[in-house]
Design a protein around this motif. Structure first.
Motif, PDB file in Angstrom:
ATOM      1  N   GLU A   1       5.532   7.324   7.277  1.00 42.16           N
ATOM      2  CA  GLU A   1       4.917   7.567   5.858  1.00 42.16           C
ATOM      3  C   GLU A   1       4.387   5.698   6.079  1.00 42.16           C
ATOM      4  O   GLU A   1       2.866   5.313   5.160  1.00 42.16           O
ATOM      5  CB  GLU A   1       6.064   7.209   5.114  1.00 42.16           C
ATOM      6  N   ALA A   2       4.642   4.607   6.871  1.00 42.37           N
ATOM      7  CA  ALA A   2       4.120   2.926   7.091  1.00 42.37           C
ATOM      8  C   ALA A   2       2.474   3.836   7.025  1.00 42.37           C
ATOM      9  O   ALA A   2       2.001   2.724   6.298  1.00 42.37           O
ATOM     10  CB  ALA A   2       4.931   2.500   7.262  1.00 42.37           C
ATOM     11  N   ILE A   3       2.716   4.093   8.237  1.00 46.33           N
ATOM     12  CA  ILE A   3       0.709   4.584   8.647  1.00 46.33           C
ATOM     13  C   ILE A   3      -0.304   5.132   8.011  1.00 46.33           C
ATOM     14  O   ILE A   3      -0.905   4.818   7.821  1.00 46.33           O
ATOM     15  CB  ILE A   3       0.516   5.003  10.239  1.00 46.33           C
ATOM     16  N   LEU A   4       0.596   6.457   7.180  1.00 46.81           N
ATOM     17  CA  LEU A   4      -0.840   6.839   6.059  1.00 46.81           C
ATOM     18  C   LEU A   4      -0.619   5.970   5.315  1.00 46.81           C
ATOM     19  O   LEU A   4      -1.614   5.491   4.591  1.00 46.81           O
ATOM     20  CB  LEU A   4       0.354   7.861   5.971  1.00 46.81           C
ATOM     21  N   ALA A   5       0.111   4.979   4.488  1.00 46.48           N
ATOM     22  CA  ALA A   5       0.144   4.243   3.106  1.00 46.48           C
ATOM     23  C   ALA A   5      -0.619   3.241   3.838  1.00 46.48           C
ATOM     24  O   ALA A   5      -1.950   2.448   3.169  1.00 46.48           O
ATOM     25  CB  ALA A   5       1.426   3.801   3.296  1.00 46.48           C
ATOM     26  N   TYR A   6      -0.990   2.699   5.178  1.00 47.18           N
ATOM     27  CA  TYR A   6      -1.933   1.354   4.969  1.00 47.18           C
ATOM     28  C   TYR A   6      -2.979   1.942   5.710  1.00 47.18           C
ATOM     29  O   TYR A   6      -3.819   0.646   5.582  1.00 47.18           O
ATOM     30  CB  TYR A   6      -0.984   0.812   6.795  1.00 47.18           C
ATOM     31  N   TYR A   7      -2.974   3.102   6.015  1.00 47.98           N
ATOM     32  CA  TYR A   7      -4.343   3.649   6.328  1.00 47.98           C
ATOM     33  C   TYR A   7      -5.354   3.757   5.298  1.00 47.98           C
ATOM     34  O   TYR A   7      -6.412   3.274   5.325  1.00 47.98           O
ATOM     35  CB  TYR A   7      -4.831   4.983   7.661  1.00 47.98           C
ATOM     36  N   PHE A   8      -4.857   4.568   3.896  1.00 44.60           N
ATOM     37  CA  PHE A   8      -5.596   4.739   3.247  1.00 44.60           C
ATOM     38  C   PHE A   8      -5.469   3.421   1.936  1.00 44.60           C
ATOM     39  O   PHE A   8      -6.456   3.187   1.587  1.00 44.60           O
ATOM     40  CB  PHE A   8      -4.468   5.756   1.949  1.00 44.60           C
ATOM     41  N   LEU A   9      -4.987   2.689   2.127  1.00 43.84           N
ATOM     42  CA  LEU A   9      -4.806   1.209   2.002  1.00 43.84           C
ATOM     43  C   LEU A   9      -6.081   0.469   2.375  1.00 43.84           C
ATOM     44  O   LEU A   9      -7.554   0.158   1.918  1.00 43.84           O
ATOM     45  CB  LEU A   9      -3.890   1.058   1.193  1.00 43.84           C
ATOM     46  N   LEU A  10      -6.635   0.589   3.424  1.00 47.56           N
ATOM     47  CA  LEU A  10      -7.668  -0.257   4.530  1.00 47.56           C
ATOM     48  C   LEU A  10      -8.618   0.938   3.952  1.00 47.56           C
ATOM     49  O   LEU A  10      -9.574   0.127   3.586  1.00 47.56           O
ATOM     50  CB  LEU A  10      -6.857  -0.257   5.390  1.00 47.56           C
ATOM     51  N   SER A  11      -8.848   1.390   4.454  1.00 53.54           N
ATOM     52  CA  SER A  11     -10.015   2.573   3.987  1.00 53.54           C
ATOM     53  C   SER A  11     -10.501   2.717   3.174  1.00 53.54           C
ATOM     54  O   SER A  11     -11.511   2.355   2.928  1.00 53.54           O
ATOM     55  CB  SER A  11      -9.711   4.335   4.614  1.00 53.54           C
ATOM     56  N   GLU A  12      -9.595   2.770   1.694  1.00 52.39           N
ATOM     57  CA  GLU A  12     -10.514   2.980  -0.003  1.00 52.39           C
ATOM     58  C   GLU A  12     -11.278   1.373   0.599  1.00 52.39           C
ATOM     59  O   GLU A  12     -12.280   1.463  -0.119  1.00 52.39           O
ATOM     60  CB  GLU A  12      -9.463   2.739  -0.827  1.00 52.39           C
ATOM     61  N   GLY A  13     -11.132   0.469   1.273  1.00 53.58           N
ATOM     62  CA  GLY A  13     -11.262  -1.317   1.133  1.00 53.58           C
ATOM     63  C   GLY A  13     -11.409  -1.465  -0.390  1.00 53.58           C
ATOM     64  O   GLY A  13     -12.047  -2.139  -0.843  1.00 53.58           O
TER      65      GLY A  13
END
Length: 418
Positions: A329-341
């Motif tokens: 859950e933590a990895i998915l949420a962080y990845y999509f916040l990061l990749s959206e920019g």
């Protein structure tokens, strides 16, 4: 059917799937992998502490304990430990994305016919507390054979990937009052079991005191066989014995004045008749017992392959599952916040992750967005402003998590006295 919170991927495969999206540079990919390892290590440490709490709270109730009890705990302490264990255990189940089986689901399961053709009875009064949790609910079809394979029928049923069972038995006084023979459990103990691949209609087989009962059709088969066999025996083998017996009874009850003289031949006929009748009764009783034993074996065989773990082994298993889910859950949420920019609301992020997962893996999930964002905020690697969330750059996030990790093991030495 309601979507599951469970994310059906290993965390290693999930990290690789995020990297393969191609939205991170080569440098970012390495940094992102390192950050994920920090997240995993931090959560692993936290859940190790939860595991120790569970072990300490469950120890007085563990029926499989092989250690000595150093102190005798009073009733108040035992009650406190039981309550703490129950609360913590349910938290772990929720973290592992298990859903509670409702009373309605349980009642439906008890009323539905078992898939492996066994009728079970459960004595619910023996339990002080009963809680069922399940994970992975889906519809499954199976072809069932009837009448020695002459007819086949395809049925569709609800199946659970995992089922956790938490049961506390009543104390010894209850079973003494009930005059129940205690063989397979200890009064007052708490048992925990974990099963896999369980049809909803067969939930009752998971109870520790379930007993095999004959179905109506089985009783009819045995009863019909007994009637037919009895009639044949009556006509072919008991005729002479019954005539002698009828004469004796008629004389005794005054229905006739004719004395009955029992000769050696008639005694022999009566003896043979009694032997034949006894043999017939024993044969039919053996049929009943053998059929019941076959059902009990079917139940035991079924449980053998469905049982995953028992008692303290269950929460070791569930701790690992909870840790795995929290990491994903933590990895998915962080990845999509990061990749959206760019900043995103929790609703936007939740929708994006669920759509990505369904498009990529053809598996709909109910993503735990608030739980995921709560972990990221606790780690200090996302920023929230007016309901909008932004991920810190990977290097900053690494530094924050690294500092937290070091702080976990900073032991301040006591000042030395001269």
């Amino acid at each position: 059917m309601k979507k599951d919170r469970f994310i059906p991927l290993r965390k290693t495969d999930l990290i690789q799937a995020c990297i393969e999206e191609g939205r991170l540079t080569c440098e970012q990919q390495g940094e992102f992998t390192a950050l994920c390892h920090l997240i995993v290590s931090t959560l692993h440490f936290e859940y190790h502490q939860v595991l120790e709490e569970l072990k300490d709270s469950y120890a007085p109730f563990d029926p499989n304990s092989d250690t000595l009890a150093v102190t005798q705990l009073n009733a108040n302490v035992l009650e406190s430990k039981q309550a703490h264990f129950s609360e913590r255990f349910i938290q772990v189940l929720n973290a592992a994305n298990f859903e509670q089986v409702t009373d309605q689901d349980l009642q439906e399961a008890l009323q539905e016919e078992s898939l492996f053709k066994v009728r079970l009875a459960v004595e619910f009064e023996d339990f002080e507390d009963v809680v069922f949790y399940r994970r992975g609910e889906y519809q499954q079809s199976e072809t069932m054979s009837k009448f020695a394979g002459l007819f086949k029928k395809t049925i569709t049923f609800t199946n659970y990937d995992k089922v956790a069972v938490y049961i506390k038995f009543k104390d010894e006084n209850y079973f003494k009052y009930k005059k129940t023979r205690i063989a397979n459990f200890e009064p007052g103990s708490t048992i925990i079991k974990l099963f896999q691949n369980v049809p909803k209609a067969d939930l009752e087989m998971l109870f520790p005191n379930s007993q095999v009962r004959m179905r109506t059709i089985d009783k009819a088969i045995i009863g019909g066989s007994a009637l037919v066999g009895g009639a044949v025996v009556l006509v072919t083998k008991l005729g002479a014995s019954l005539l002698v017996l009828a004469g004796i009874l008629s004389y005794w009850f005054g229905l006739t004045n004719k004395e009955v003289t029992i000769t050696t031949q008639e005694l022999l006929a009566l003896g043979v008749g009694a032997g034949v009748l006894g043999g017939f009764v024993f044969k039919e009783w053996s049929k009943f017992k053998n059929r019941k034993l076959r059902f009990m074996k079917a139940l035991a065989d079924n449980l053998y392959f469905k049982n995953l773990d028992n008692n303290s082994g269950v929460f070791h298993h569930l701790i690992d599952a909870a840790e795995e889910e929290e990491c994903k859950e933590a990895i998915l949420a962080y990845y999509f916040l990061l990749s959206e920019g760019k900043p995103m609301t929790s609703e936007q992020l939740d929708t994006k992750i669920e759509k990505w997962f369904e498009d990529k893996f053809d598996f709909p999930i109910d993503f735990e967005i608030f739980d995921a964002l709560g972990k990221l905020e606790r780690f200090g690697i996302v920023h929230s402003n007016a309901g909008q969330y932004t991920a810190f750059p990977i290097s900053s996030a690494q530094a924050k998590l690294d500092a937290q990790w070091d702080a976990l093991f900073n032991v301040v030495s006591a000042p030395q006295t001269q």
